[in-house]
Scaffold this motif. Structure first.
Motif, PDB file in Angstrom:
ATOM      1  N   MET A  84     -25.907  22.385 -21.002  1.00 12.77           N
ATOM      2  CA  MET A  84     -26.325  22.728 -22.347  1.00 12.77           C
ATOM      3  C   MET A  84     -27.704  21.867 -22.793  1.00 12.77           C
ATOM      4  O   MET A  84     -27.698  20.703 -22.447  1.00 12.77           O
ATOM      5  CB  MET A  84     -25.213  22.380 -23.104  1.00 12.77           C
ATOM      6  N   GLY A  85     -28.664  22.341 -23.463  1.00  9.85           N
ATOM      7  CA  GLY A  85     -29.657  21.757 -24.136  1.00  9.85           C
ATOM      8  C   GLY A  85     -30.850  21.979 -23.101  1.00  9.85           C
ATOM      9  O   GLY A  85     -31.909  21.122 -23.459  1.00  9.85           O
ATOM     10  N   THR A  86     -30.619  22.420 -21.755  1.00  4.95           N
ATOM     11  CA  THR A  86     -31.910  22.214 -20.831  1.00  4.95           C
ATOM     12  C   THR A  86     -32.793  23.303 -21.584  1.00  4.95           C
ATOM     13  O   THR A  86     -32.474  24.531 -21.895  1.00  4.95           O
ATOM     14  CB  THR A  86     -31.450  22.731 -19.413  1.00  4.95           C
ATOM     15  N   ALA A  87     -34.108  22.970 -21.410  1.00  2.00           N
ATOM     16  CA  ALA A  87     -35.228  23.878 -21.863  1.00  2.00           C
ATOM     17  C   ALA A  87     -35.881  24.600 -20.722  1.00  2.00           C
ATOM     18  O   ALA A  87     -36.337  23.988 -19.936  1.00  2.00           O
ATOM     19  CB  ALA A  87     -35.949  23.196 -22.623  1.00  2.00           C
ATOM     20  N   PHE A  88     -35.941  25.872 -20.957  1.00  7.25           N
ATOM     21  CA  PHE A  88     -36.764  26.743 -19.779  1.00  7.25           C
ATOM     22  C   PHE A  88     -37.864  27.442 -20.325  1.00  7.25           C
ATOM     23  O   PHE A  88     -37.803  27.903 -21.475  1.00  7.25           O
ATOM     24  CB  PHE A  88     -35.742  27.854 -19.293  1.00  7.25           C
ATOM     25  N   LEU A  89     -38.787  27.393 -19.590  1.00  9.40           N
ATOM     26  CA  LEU A  89     -40.117  28.326 -19.654  1.00  9.40           C
ATOM     27  C   LEU A  89     -39.900  29.403 -18.856  1.00  9.40           C
ATOM     28  O   LEU A  89     -39.745  29.532 -17.757  1.00  9.40           O
ATOM     29  CB  LEU A  89     -41.387  27.628 -19.464  1.00  9.40           C
ATOM     30  N   CYS A  90     -39.792  30.766 -19.193  1.00  7.65           N
ATOM     31  CA  CYS A  90     -39.490  31.911 -18.593  1.00  7.65           C
ATOM     32  C   CYS A  90     -40.562  32.377 -17.720  1.00  7.65           C
ATOM     33  O   CYS A  90     -41.671  32.765 -18.382  1.00  7.65           O
ATOM     34  CB  CYS A  90     -38.651  32.833 -19.513  1.00  7.65           C
ATOM     35  N   ASN A  91     -40.434  32.717 -16.648  1.00  4.62           N
ATOM     36  CA  ASN A  91     -41.476  33.099 -15.672  1.00  4.62           C
ATOM     37  C   ASN A  91     -41.285  34.595 -15.144  1.00  4.62           C
ATOM     38  O   ASN A  91     -42.241  35.164 -14.647  1.00  4.62           O
ATOM     39  CB  ASN A  91     -41.622  32.336 -14.454  1.00  4.62           C
ATOM     40  N   LYS A  92     -40.176  35.086 -15.696  1.00  4.16           N
ATOM     41  CA  LYS A  92     -40.174  36.453 -15.548  1.00  4.16           C
ATOM     42  C   LYS A  92     -38.895  36.912 -16.394  1.00  4.16           C
ATOM     43  O   LYS A  92     -37.944  36.402 -16.542  1.00  4.16           O
ATOM     44  CB  LYS A  92     -39.287  36.784 -14.143  1.00  4.16           C
ATOM     45  N   ILE A  93     -39.058  38.140 -16.853  1.00  4.15           N
ATOM     46  CA  ILE A  93     -38.212  38.673 -17.980  1.00  4.15           C
ATOM     47  C   ILE A  93     -37.861  40.206 -17.597  1.00  4.15           C
ATOM     48  O   ILE A  93     -38.624  40.960 -17.357  1.00  4.15           O
ATOM     49  CB  ILE A  93     -39.054  38.825 -19.646  1.00  4.15           C
ATOM     50  N   ILE A  94     -36.535  40.153 -17.424  1.00  7.60           N
ATOM     51  CA  ILE A  94     -35.949  41.440 -16.920  1.00  7.60           C
ATOM     52  C   ILE A  94     -35.378  42.339 -18.148  1.00  7.60           C
ATOM     53  O   ILE A  94     -34.454  41.692 -18.957  1.00  7.60           O
ATOM     54  CB  ILE A  94     -34.741  41.136 -15.814  1.00  7.60           C
ATOM     55  N   ASP A  95     -35.632  43.245 -18.302  1.00 12.24           N
ATOM     56  CA  ASP A  95     -35.183  44.218 -19.376  1.00 12.24           C
ATOM     57  C   ASP A  95     -33.682  45.144 -18.633  1.00 12.24           C
ATOM     58  O   ASP A  95     -34.135  45.977 -18.047  1.00 12.24           O
ATOM     59  CB  ASP A  95     -36.156  45.191 -19.985  1.00 12.24           C
ATOM     60  N   ARG A  96     -32.683  44.575 -19.136  1.00  8.28           N
ATOM     61  CA  ARG A  96     -31.675  45.261 -18.334  1.00  8.28           C
ATOM     62  C   ARG A  96     -31.509  46.707 -18.582  1.00  8.28           C
ATOM     63  O   ARG A  96     -30.922  47.529 -17.768  1.00  8.28           O
ATOM     64  CB  ARG A  96     -30.167  44.549 -19.016  1.00  8.28           C
ATOM     65  N   ASP A  97     -31.845  47.480 -19.802  1.00  9.90           N
ATOM     66  CA  ASP A  97     -32.002  48.754 -20.113  1.00  9.90           C
ATOM     67  C   ASP A  97     -32.468  49.602 -19.168  1.00  9.90           C
ATOM     68  O   ASP A  97     -32.333  50.645 -18.523  1.00  9.90           O
ATOM     69  CB  ASP A  97     -32.093  49.053 -21.605  1.00  9.90           C
ATOM     70  N   THR A  98     -34.050  49.086 -19.210  1.00  8.29           N
ATOM     71  CA  THR A  98     -34.897  49.816 -18.400  1.00  8.29           C
ATOM     72  C   THR A  98     -35.288  49.507 -17.168  1.00  8.29           C
ATOM     73  O   THR A  98     -35.983  50.177 -16.159  1.00  8.29           O
ATOM     74  CB  THR A  98     -36.465  49.806 -19.296  1.00  8.29           C
ATOM     75  N   LYS A  99     -34.622  48.231 -16.816  1.00  8.58           N
ATOM     76  CA  LYS A  99     -34.837  47.574 -15.564  1.00  8.58           C
ATOM     77  C   LYS A  99     -36.428  47.319 -15.129  1.00  8.58           C
ATOM     78  O   LYS A  99     -37.071  46.925 -14.005  1.00  8.58           O
ATOM     79  CB  LYS A  99     -34.524  48.559 -14.237  1.00  8.58           C
ATOM     80  N   LYS A 100     -37.183  47.193 -16.180  1.00  5.55           N
ATOM     81  CA  LYS A 100     -38.684  46.862 -16.174  1.00  5.55           C
ATOM     82  C   LYS A 100     -38.469  45.340 -16.091  1.00  5.55           C
ATOM     83  O   LYS A 100     -37.936  44.736 -16.705  1.00  5.55           O
ATOM     84  CB  LYS A 100     -39.266  47.220 -17.271  1.00  5.55           C
ATOM     85  N   HIS A 101     -39.660  44.741 -15.466  1.00  3.39           N
ATOM     86  CA  HIS A 101     -39.899  43.340 -15.335  1.00  3.39           C
ATOM     87  C   HIS A 101     -41.143  43.215 -16.157  1.00  3.39           C
ATOM     88  O   HIS A 101     -41.988  43.769 -15.811  1.00  3.39           O
ATOM     89  CB  HIS A 101     -39.897  42.801 -13.757  1.00  3.39           C
ATOM     90  N   TYR A 102     -41.155  41.929 -16.877  1.00  6.40           N
ATOM     91  CA  TYR A 102     -42.391  41.396 -17.367  1.00  6.40           C
ATOM     92  C   TYR A 102     -42.693  39.984 -17.157  1.00  6.40           C
ATOM     93  O   TYR A 102     -41.945  39.252 -16.572  1.00  6.40           O
ATOM     94  CB  TYR A 102     -42.267  41.519 -18.845  1.00  6.40           C
ATOM     95  N   PHE A 103     -44.031  39.660 -16.618  1.00  3.88           N
ATOM     96  CA  PHE A 103     -44.326  38.382 -16.108  1.00  3.88           C
ATOM     97  C   PHE A 103     -45.296  37.596 -16.987  1.00  3.88           C
ATOM     98  O   PHE A 103     -46.491  37.769 -16.974  1.00  3.88           O
ATOM     99  CB  PHE A 103     -44.851  38.490 -14.765  1.00  3.88           C
ATOM    100  N   PRO A 104     -44.826  36.655 -17.861  1.00  2.00           N
ATOM    101  CA  PRO A 104     -45.593  35.784 -18.606  1.00  2.00           C
ATOM    102  C   PRO A 104     -46.462  34.619 -17.663  1.00  2.00           C
ATOM    103  O   PRO A 104     -45.824  34.560 -16.347  1.00  2.00           O
ATOM    104  CB  PRO A 104     -44.691  34.615 -19.342  1.00  2.00           C
TER     105      PRO A 104
END
Lengths: 274, 336
Positions: A84-104
């Motif tokens: 708990m409390g670990t900070a993450f920078l997200c490198n991949k975002i998955i939209d569960r509804d559309t199954k689309k992926h986004y990449f910051p």
């Protein structure tokens, strides 16, 4: 400018206090807090609400190519080994509804862990579904899609702090504020360190030189197309040879009676500038 | 400034995006092994990363990422009309990689792609099969380092060696591998092939220093040219694109003299000379990415959708270089 968006007030509170942000009383639709360097919006929970809020924020404040945008909030983690409390920078975002992926973009060094995150339309309990993302939230994919309309991919950052292992029963506003509060300094120091990366926008002509262009254009009665061409020529001259004031100064106070005469002057100028 | 950037940006290929399907290929695991510190991110299709909207190539060039993918279609293309075919019939090109590790200010790839990230297709064997299908009909002249610089990344990817091996068994195939690199070392253990041309783009150091960021200097490229000749390779020199800048005659003359004072002219296969030219649409996008580029801000003339210097300047430049080159090289070996 740094744009921050959080879903909940308790996620925003540590930033409001640390940065001494003041409420923007002109905004009735969303709670917005700001100072000279940052604007923070509280979006509410869920993809649609956040997309609307981000759109509102970035249009109202006219976000530019020198700004950075951060989505900061708590998230769940599938893996119980993640503290708990670990900070993450997200490198991949998955939209569960559309199954689309986004990449910051992952261009800049940072002091956080990295992970994928899956955005769901509802709160997910442990073991309810098989999830693709290591982390789970309810906003990131909506925010990415909205913010990417206004900003380039390298300006978007998704910072998530683990608050639970897919069980939100014991989660309180105070706990969330504390988890985020512990990371405020790290996040803001990092934002300051990376700000030089955003200072890349180079206008070739200064405001003064733009005024000279306008003046010449009016004096020698240039059409819109010719004015665009002259601007191009002035930019080129400046980059290749330096200051163009001496070359063009004689055309500033010239008396030009017709468009035909203007064309003649324009041709003359063109030859001098190439 | 360089130090600041070094501290700010992740190293090259800090992140490797890999198509799920590509993971099954040996080439993918071979490449991944070379970057033990990189973050590996699984993707469904390379375009999910490569073709995102609102990317900034200029910033991405400071920390480009690698994308490993499986090429499904358009395995080879017919050569474009703006490109020299060196008198060959059946001119084709293929891209087993997309994008380049170098950062040339005038590079058309900035207009062609919306990103600085590099795609490597791990199924080069499928491209070989496609080429073999065409070879069954007629001979083929094939450019393999188009839209990329294969030799610059040879130590990581190894596609150059694969093409050399492929050329060995297909005598009605002639391959050209064009590069700005000084990386001949990576293929020096290969036996030279008569039907394989190593082709170097050469520029004056003044242009290299100011506009060909991260590319090797002329001396380094020439060292490789000499090595390749020494080892029996067919070598082509490309003075293309010629770039207009203040004092161009002086620095191009200096370059040509340097080249032929070091390289045995009689061993050169042929020479190509051409001025900077690019499609109008690409130029528009390139200028957006590099608003302060002196090269791209030149007031070009557009003819049939291709932007270049006006006819007189273009002719002046080509003729000037041609006259310098013909002192050393037979005119039937000079292509303009």
């Amino acid at each position: 400018m740094i744009y921050i968006c959080t879903a909940l007030y308790c996620e925003a509170q540590p930033f409001i206090e640390h940065m001494n942000l003041k409420k923007d009383l002109e905004s009735n639709e969303f709670q917005i807090f700001k100072n000279q360097e940052a604007v923070l919006i509280i979006t509410g929970i869920g993809k649609v609400k956040t997309a609307v809020a981000v759109t509102y924020l970035l249009s109202k404040y006219q976000a530019s190519s020198q700004d950075l945008f951060m989505n900061i909030g708590v998230c769940g983690a599938q893996d119980h080994d993640i503290l708990m409390g670990t900070a993450f920078l997200c490198n991949k975002i998955i939209d569960r509804d559309t199954k689309k992926h986004y990449f910051p973009e992952m261009l800049l060094k940072h002091p956080f862990e990295e992970s994928s995150i899956e955005t769901c339309s509802f709160a997910v309990g442990e073991g309810e579904f098989s999830l693709e993302g290591q982390l789970v939230d309810m906003e990131a994919s909506g925010i990415y899609q909205a913010a990417n309309v206004f900003l380039q991919t390298h300006q978007l950052f998704f910072l998530k702090i683990v608050s639970d292992h897919l069980s939100i029963k014991a989660l309180t506003a105070e706990k969330i504020a504390k988890l985020i509060g512990d990371k405020v300094e790290t996040i803001l120091n990092w934002a300051n360190e990376m700000s030089p990366a955003f200072m890349y926008d180079k206008n070739v002509l200064s405001e003064e030189e733009e005024k000279i262009l306008k003046k010449i254009s009016e004096t020698i009665k240039l059409t819109v197309t010719m004015e665009v061409q002259l601007k191009q020529l002035l930019k080129y001259y400046k980059l290749q040879y330096g200051d163009f004031t001496d070359v063009v100064s004689q055309y500033i106070g010239i008396e030009c009676k017709s468009k035909n005469e203007g064309k003649k002057y324009f041709e003359e100028l063109r030859k001098k500038l190439i | 400034m360089k130090n600041l950037e070094k501290n700010l940006y992740n190293p090259y290929f800090s992140h490797i995006y890999v198509e799920k399907e590509a993971l099954e290929y040996f080439k993918a695991s071979e490449i991944i092994k070379k970057f033990p510190d990189s973050e590996i991110i699984e993707i469904s299709h390379y375009k999910d990363v490569f073709s995102r909207v609102h990317q900034n190539c200029t910033i991405q060039k400071k920390s480009p990422k690698l994308i490993l993918a499986v090429k499904k279609d358009h395995l080879i293309y017919e050569g474009a009309t703006v490109c020299e075919d060196f008198g060959n019939n059946h001119f084709y090109y293929t891209s087993t990689m997309m994008n380049c590790i170098y950062d040339c200010e005038y590079c058309y790839l900035q207009g062609m792609y919306s990103t600085a990230n590099i795609v490597v297709f791990v199924n080069i064997e499928d491209v070989f099969s496609e080429v073999e299908k065409v070879l069954a009909k007629h001979s083929v002249y094939l450019s393999v380092s188009y839209d990329t610089d294969i030799l610059a990344l040879e130590h990581v990817i190894g596609h150059g060696k694969r093409w050399i091996e492929f050329s060995k068994n297909h005598k009605n195939l002639k391959i050209e591998l064009r590069t700005k690199s000084a990386n001949f070392k990576a293929i020096e253990d290969m036996i030279s092939q008569e039907n394989f041309i190593l082709s170097w783009t050469l520029s004056p150091d003044k242009i290299i220093r100011s506009h060909e960021n991260r590319t090797p200097f002329l001396t380094e490229r020439l060292f490789d040219v000499k090595e390749a000749i020494r080892k029996g390779w067919q070598v082509r020199l490309c003075f293309d694109p010629l770039i207009y800048a203040k004092g161009w005659r002086g620095f191009y003359k200096e370059m040509i003299e340097k080249v032929f004072s070091e390289v045995p002219a009689e061993k050169i296969l042929d020479i190509s000379i051409g001025v900077f030219r690019v499609s109008k649409d690409y130029l528009m996008r390139m200028k957006k990415q590099r608003s302060d580029s002196v090269i791209l801000n030149y007031p070009f003339k557009s003819v049939d959708g291709v932007c270049s210097y006006d006819k007189k300047l273009a002719q002046d430049m080509v003729c000037y270089i041609y006259d310098l080159v013909k002192k050393y090289i037979a005119e039937d070996k000079i292509y303009t």
